[in-house]
Structure formats: structure tokens, C-alpha cells
Scaffold this motif. Structure first.
Motif, PDB file in Angstrom:
ATOM      1  N   SER A  60     -35.389  16.584  -0.279  1.00  0.00           N
ATOM      2  CA  SER A  60     -34.079  16.044   0.087  1.00  0.00           C
ATOM      3  C   SER A  60     -33.615  16.371   1.507  1.00  0.00           C
ATOM      4  N   ALA A  61     -34.587  16.627   2.415  1.00  0.00           N
ATOM      5  CA  ALA A  61     -34.242  16.684   3.842  1.00  0.00           C
ATOM      6  C   ALA A  61     -33.792  15.285   4.259  1.00  0.00           C
ATOM      7  N   ARG A  62     -32.738  15.197   5.049  1.00  0.00           N
ATOM      8  CA  ARG A  62     -32.288  13.878   5.469  1.00  0.00           C
ATOM      9  C   ARG A  62     -31.436  13.979   6.719  1.00  0.00           C
ATOM     10  N   GLY A  63     -31.305  12.866   7.421  1.00  0.00           N
ATOM     11  CA  GLY A  63     -30.423  12.874   8.585  1.00  0.00           C
ATOM     12  C   GLY A  63     -30.750  11.787   9.586  1.00  0.00           C
ATOM     13  N   ASP A  64     -30.155  11.930  10.774  1.00  0.00           N
ATOM     14  CA  ASP A  64     -30.332  10.959  11.845  1.00  0.00           C
ATOM     15  C   ASP A  64     -31.277  11.553  12.900  1.00  0.00           C
ATOM     16  N   PRO A  65     -31.506  10.831  14.006  1.00  0.00           N
ATOM     17  CA  PRO A  65     -32.444  11.354  15.008  1.00  0.00           C
ATOM     18  C   PRO A  65     -32.091  12.763  15.509  1.00  0.00           C
ATOM     19  N   ILE A  66     -30.804  13.042  15.687  1.00  0.00           N
ATOM     20  CA  ILE A  66     -30.432  14.379  16.182  1.00  0.00           C
ATOM     21  C   ILE A  66     -30.772  15.441  15.135  1.00  0.00           C
ATOM     22  N   ASP A  67     -30.499  15.138  13.865  1.00  0.00           N
ATOM     23  CA  ASP A  67     -30.834  16.085  12.793  1.00  0.00           C
ATOM     24  C   ASP A  67     -32.340  16.346  12.743  1.00  0.00           C
ATOM     25  N   LEU A  68     -33.111  15.270  12.926  1.00  0.00           N
ATOM     26  CA  LEU A  68     -34.570  15.412  12.859  1.00  0.00           C
ATOM     27  C   LEU A  68     -35.060  16.393  13.926  1.00  0.00           C
ATOM     28  N   VAL A  69     -34.541  16.228  15.147  1.00  0.00           N
ATOM     29  CA  VAL A  69     -34.949  17.111  16.245  1.00  0.00           C
ATOM     30  C   VAL A  69     -34.464  18.540  15.991  1.00  0.00           C
ATOM     31  N   ARG A  70     -33.224  18.674  15.561  1.00  0.00           N
ATOM     32  CA  ARG A  70     -32.664  20.008  15.255  1.00  0.00           C
ATOM     33  C   ARG A  70     -33.522  20.748  14.252  1.00  0.00           C
ATOM     34  N   ASN A  71     -33.812  20.056  13.147  1.00  0.00           N
ATOM     35  CA  ASN A  71     -34.500  20.728  12.055  1.00  0.00           C
ATOM     36  C   ASN A  71     -35.977  20.942  12.355  1.00  0.00           C
ATOM     37  N   TYR A  72     -36.573  19.961  13.024  1.00  0.00           N
ATOM     38  CA  TYR A  72     -38.019  20.072  13.268  1.00  0.00           C
ATOM     39  C   TYR A  72     -38.322  21.096  14.361  1.00  0.00           C
ATOM     40  N   LEU A  73     -37.534  21.090  15.420  1.00  0.00           N
ATOM     41  CA  LEU A  73     -37.790  22.016  16.527  1.00  0.00           C
ATOM     42  C   LEU A  73     -36.935  23.279  16.418  1.00  0.00           C
ATOM     43  N   ASN A  74     -36.161  23.360  15.349  1.00  0.00           N
ATOM     44  CA  ASN A  74     -35.333  24.539  15.125  1.00  0.00           C
ATOM     45  C   ASN A  74     -34.382  24.804  16.292  1.00  0.00           C
ATOM     46  N   LYS A  75     -33.680  23.757  16.678  1.00  0.00           N
ATOM     47  CA  LYS A  75     -32.768  23.855  17.813  1.00  0.00           C
ATOM     48  C   LYS A  75     -31.325  23.735  17.335  1.00  0.00           C
ATOM     49  N   SER A  76     -30.403  24.148  18.190  1.00  0.00           N
ATOM     50  CA  SER A  76     -28.988  23.916  17.913  1.00  0.00           C
ATOM     51  C   SER A  76     -28.680  22.433  18.151  1.00  0.00           C
ATOM     52  N   PHE A  77     -27.510  22.012  17.725  1.00  0.00           N
ATOM     53  CA  PHE A  77     -27.104  20.620  17.931  1.00  0.00           C
ATOM     54  C   PHE A  77     -27.164  20.257  19.413  1.00  0.00           C
ATOM     55  N   VAL A  78     -26.586  21.133  20.233  1.00  0.00           N
ATOM     56  CA  VAL A  78     -26.527  20.859  21.672  1.00  0.00           C
ATOM     57  C   VAL A  78     -27.928  20.816  22.273  1.00  0.00           C
ATOM     58  N   GLU A  79     -28.783  21.745  21.882  1.00  0.00           N
ATOM     59  CA  GLU A  79     -30.165  21.749  22.395  1.00  0.00           C
ATOM     60  C   GLU A  79     -30.919  20.496  21.949  1.00  0.00           C
ATOM     61  N   ALA A  80     -30.682  20.098  20.719  1.00  0.00           N
ATOM     62  CA  ALA A  80     -31.357  18.895  20.207  1.00  0.00           C
ATOM     63  C   ALA A  80     -30.910  17.668  21.007  1.00  0.00           C
ATOM     64  N   CYS A  81     -29.618  17.601  21.322  1.00  0.00           N
ATOM     65  CA  CYS A  81     -29.123  16.480  22.135  1.00  0.00           C
ATOM     66  C   CYS A  81     -29.777  16.503  23.513  1.00  0.00           C
ATOM     67  N   GLN A  82     -29.894  17.686  24.095  1.00  0.00           N
ATOM     68  CA  GLN A  82     -30.504  17.805  25.412  1.00  0.00           C
ATOM     69  C   GLN A  82     -31.966  17.353  25.358  1.00  0.00           C
ATOM     70  N   TRP A  83     -32.654  17.782  24.318  1.00  0.00           N
ATOM     71  CA  TRP A  83     -34.061  17.399  24.164  1.00  0.00           C
ATOM     72  C   TRP A  83     -34.180  15.878  24.089  1.00  0.00           C
ATOM     73  N   LEU A  84     -33.340  15.277  23.258  1.00  0.00           N
ATOM     74  CA  LEU A  84     -33.384  13.816  23.117  1.00  0.00           C
ATOM     75  C   LEU A  84     -33.022  13.122  24.427  1.00  0.00           C
ATOM     76  N   ALA A  85     -32.036  13.693  25.143  1.00  0.00           N
ATOM     77  CA  ALA A  85     -31.646  13.085  26.415  1.00  0.00           C
ATOM     78  C   ALA A  85     -32.818  13.146  27.395  1.00  0.00           C
ATOM     79  N   ASP A  86     -33.512  14.276  27.427  1.00  0.00           N
ATOM     80  CA  ASP A  86     -34.673  14.417  28.319  1.00  0.00           C
ATOM     81  C   ASP A  86     -35.783  13.434  27.957  1.00  0.00           C
ATOM     82  N   GLU A  87     -35.968  13.209  26.668  1.00  0.00           N
ATOM     83  CA  GLU A  87     -37.083  12.379  26.207  1.00  0.00           C
ATOM     84  C   GLU A  87     -36.705  10.905  26.162  1.00  0.00           C
ATOM     85  N   ASN A  88     -35.416  10.646  26.317  1.00  0.00           N
ATOM     86  CA  ASN A  88     -34.863   9.314  26.112  1.00  0.00           C
ATOM     87  C   ASN A  88     -35.652   8.177  26.758  1.00  0.00           C
TER      88      ASN A  88
END
Ligand SMILES: [Zn+2]
Length: 350
Positions: A60-88
Motif C-alpha cells: 500500500s505504498a502510494r503517492g505522486d511524483p514527489i512522494d516517489l522521490v521522497r520515499n525512494y531516495l529517503n529525502k525530505s519533501f524539500v530535497e525531493a522537490c530540489q531533486w525533481l527540479a534538477d532532473e526536470n
């Protein structure tokens, strides 16, 4: 880190979920993949392209792209956003369901040559490369790295010396209307050229340097920092797609010579500065079949890797190991010293 507004976060939530998953190294087939959040043997994680979400039917893991990055890379919300912004830029340009890669046009080739042939390596770039990162001067000059350090307006004037307004617009270099036109590159930035094995210029990646700019007053600094915080760290210029960096080195290798395989350009230049021969995979998770073929074509079977100390580094290591096994190469894994995230950091601190 960076103050992000609602609109920025919404934009990240709209990044195609399967593209984000692939960028993380998950192997997506028919909208499913093995769930990384529990010991999964059959692909239980499914993607809803329509809702742009993921969901595991087992844990029952679930979520949106930010959740996926947070949970998979074990990052905070802000770090996950930064990661996505960098990879965008890469997720958008890379993720095409049909998996076709467009070749750069004649215009793009001219555009890259014009930039690399006419721009200098400016002082901000030199400070970053030589004082901060401690890279070797010969290596940087051999790689033909340049920088843009003028204002966006000056850069446009410079491009207009060689290209028409229509060309610049058509090929996505310039956008905006009338006096609010802006260039694709966030400047100041490094321009890092990507060459084919035969040495033809096939793409440019920029690396933002604006966070290094210092202003005289706190007010000016704050104003600049607010803008700089929004800039993506790396961008591939229009027409170029992520490919292996420093491919021409493959031509010089002798059969038993060491070839270092690194994650990203920074590590590659660090490894080269230490006197080794190296190539870079653009990101941990991006060993496309085309790149595997290129890697397998290396004249040497003596491969080395010092993976980054994180999940992405581990993902890259496993992908390279599988390729090494398929092609009969010997892959030596080097452990970075405690506290060094990647080779670049190790090189800087040594
Ligand atoms: Zn699961």
C-alpha cells in the motif's frame, strides 16, 4: 534550500510519473514495476498515467511524483522537490513513451559549435573549477568546457550575430515576447560539450553557477538568491539528449588499460584530474541500451567504479555490473572514504 512557491510544486507534481520512476532506475513495463518499498517478486507497483500517481497493491505504498522521490531516495519533501527540479529538463526531454531519440539537426550542431568555439572560460567558471573543485587545468581545457557569464540580454545579442530570431525561436533557444525574451540557458553557467567517439559535437549540458555570485549589499544578494534558487542545476540544451560524457577517450584506450565509469560529469572530471581515463553516465539511472552498446564497445575490459554513497550510486553500480557480466569485462569496485559522498568530493578534500 530554496523557497518554492505553490506553482513550482504543482509543476513538479505534473512531471510524468513513469518518467520519474525510470529516472530513479525503476524498470517500468506496461505501467507496472517491482515495488522498491517491500521485497517484491512480481511487479506489484502500478502507475496511473491519468492521475499521475503510483500505488503498490501489496504494501500500500502510494503517492505522486514527489512522494516517489521522497520515499525512494529517503529525502525530505524539500530535497525531493530540489531533486525533481534538477532532473526536470532531463525527465521531460527523455521520457517519451515511444522511446525515440531525436538526433540533433544541422542547426543544433552549428549552435553548439558557435557557443563552444566563441565563448571563453570566464572567471566565475575558473574559480569554481580550479579553486573550489580543484580540477586539473589541462583536463578542463582538453574537454573544451566554456562558460556564459554575461547577462541574458548580452547573450541574446551575441547569438543574434550568427542566427536569425526565427531560428532561435524555432529551435527553442529563445522564448518570450518582445522585450521580455529570454534564453534557454540559466546564466551564468558552465557549458559542457558532449562529443561522439569520433569527436563530433553532439550536445551541450549547462551547469548553473548563479549560486556562486556575490553582491555588495544584503538586499541585492537576497534579490539574486531568490532567483538563483529557482534555477535548475543542470540542463541539456535543446536538441541534445543525455549521453555518455567524454566518449572520445574510448579511442585512446589500450586493451588492458583502466577505464573509470562515473556518475555525472563532475565526478568524471574529478577522476580525470587524478590522472585516470574516465567516462560519465549522465545519471545513475540512465544506462540506456544505446549507452550499453557504447560501453561494451570500449577496447578495454578493465573497468573501475567508485559508486556514490547513496541509492542512486548503488543503482548505477548494479547496471554497470550487469553490463560488465554480459560483455565479459572485469569490474573493480572502489570504496570511497567515509564521509565522501562522491569522487568529486573526495578529490576536493584529498
Ligand atoms: Zn510494495
Amino acid at each position: 534550500m530554496t523557497p518554492m512557491d505553490r506553482a513550482d510544486i504543482d509543476k513538479l507534481r505534473e512531471l510524468p510519473i513513469e518518467g520519474v520512476a525510470e529516472r530513479l532506475g525503476l524498470n517500468v513495463k506496461r505501467h507496472h514495476c517491482l515495488c522498491p518499498f517491500h521485497g517484491d517478486r512480481t511487479p506489484s507497483l502500478s502507475f496511473s498515467v491519468k492521475r499521475n500517481t503510483y500505488r503498490c497493491w501489496s504494501c500500500s505504498a502510494r503517492g505522486d511524483p514527489i512522494d516517489l522521490v521522497r520515499n525512494y531516495l529517503n529525502k525530505s519533501f524539500v530535497e525531493a522537490c530540489q531533486w525533481l527540479a534538477d532532473e526536470n529538463a532531463i525527465i521531460i526531454s527523455e521520457y517519451k513513451p515511444e522511446k525515440t531519440m531525436t538526433q540533433p539537426t544541422k542547426f543544433h550542431a552549428d549552435f553548439y559549435s558557435f557557443l563552444i568555439g566563441n565563448l571563453p572560460l570566464g572567471s566565475l567558471a575558473q574559480d569554481f573549477l580550479f579553486n573550489d573543485r580543484k580540477y586539473n587545468h589541462d583536463v578542463v581545457s582538453r574537454l573544451d568546457i566554456k562558460s556564459v557569464e554575461c547577462s541574458g540580454r548580452r547573450l541574446l545579442d551575441f547569438l543574434r550575430q550568427r542566427f536569425t530570431e526565427e531560428q532561435l525561436q524555432e529551435y527553442g533557444i529563445v522564448s518570450g515576447q518582445a522585450d521580455r525574451k529570454h534564453c534557454f540557458f540559466w546564466s551564468p553557467c558552465l557549458l559542457i560539450p558532449y562529443f561522439s567517439v569520433d569527436g563530433s559535437l553532439e550536445g551541450i549540458q549547462s551547469r548553473y553557477l548563479g549560486t556562486r555570485m556575490r553582491f555588495n549589499t544584503a538586499e541585492a544578494q537576497a534579490k539574486h538568491d531568490a532567483i538563483a534558487a529557482k534555477a535548475p542545476r543542470f540542463q541539456f540544451s535543446p536538441g541534445s539528449h543525455p549521453m555518455i560524457f567524454n566518449l572520445p577517450v574510448l579511442k585512446d584506450l589500450k586493451p588492458d588499460e583502466e577505464l573509470w565509469i562515473t556518475e555525472g560529469v563532475s565526478d568524471c572530471i574529478g577522476v580525470m584530474s587524478s590522472g585516470r581515463k574516465a567516462i560519465a553516465i549522465p545519471s545513475a539511472t540512465l544506462l540506456t541500451s544505446k549507452n550499453k552498446v557504447l560501453l561494451a564497445s570500449a577496447p578495454t575490459r578493465n573497468w573501475h567504479i567508485a559508486p556514490d554513497q547513496d541509492q542512486a550510486g548503488e543503482t548505477l553500480f548494479q547496471a554497470i555490473e550487469a553490463t560488465a557480466n554480459e560483455t565479459g569485462a572485469k569490474l573493480t569496485r572502489h570504496q570511497l572514504p567515509e564521509g565522501c559522498k562522491d569522487f568529486s568530493e573526495y578529490w576536493k578534500r584529498r
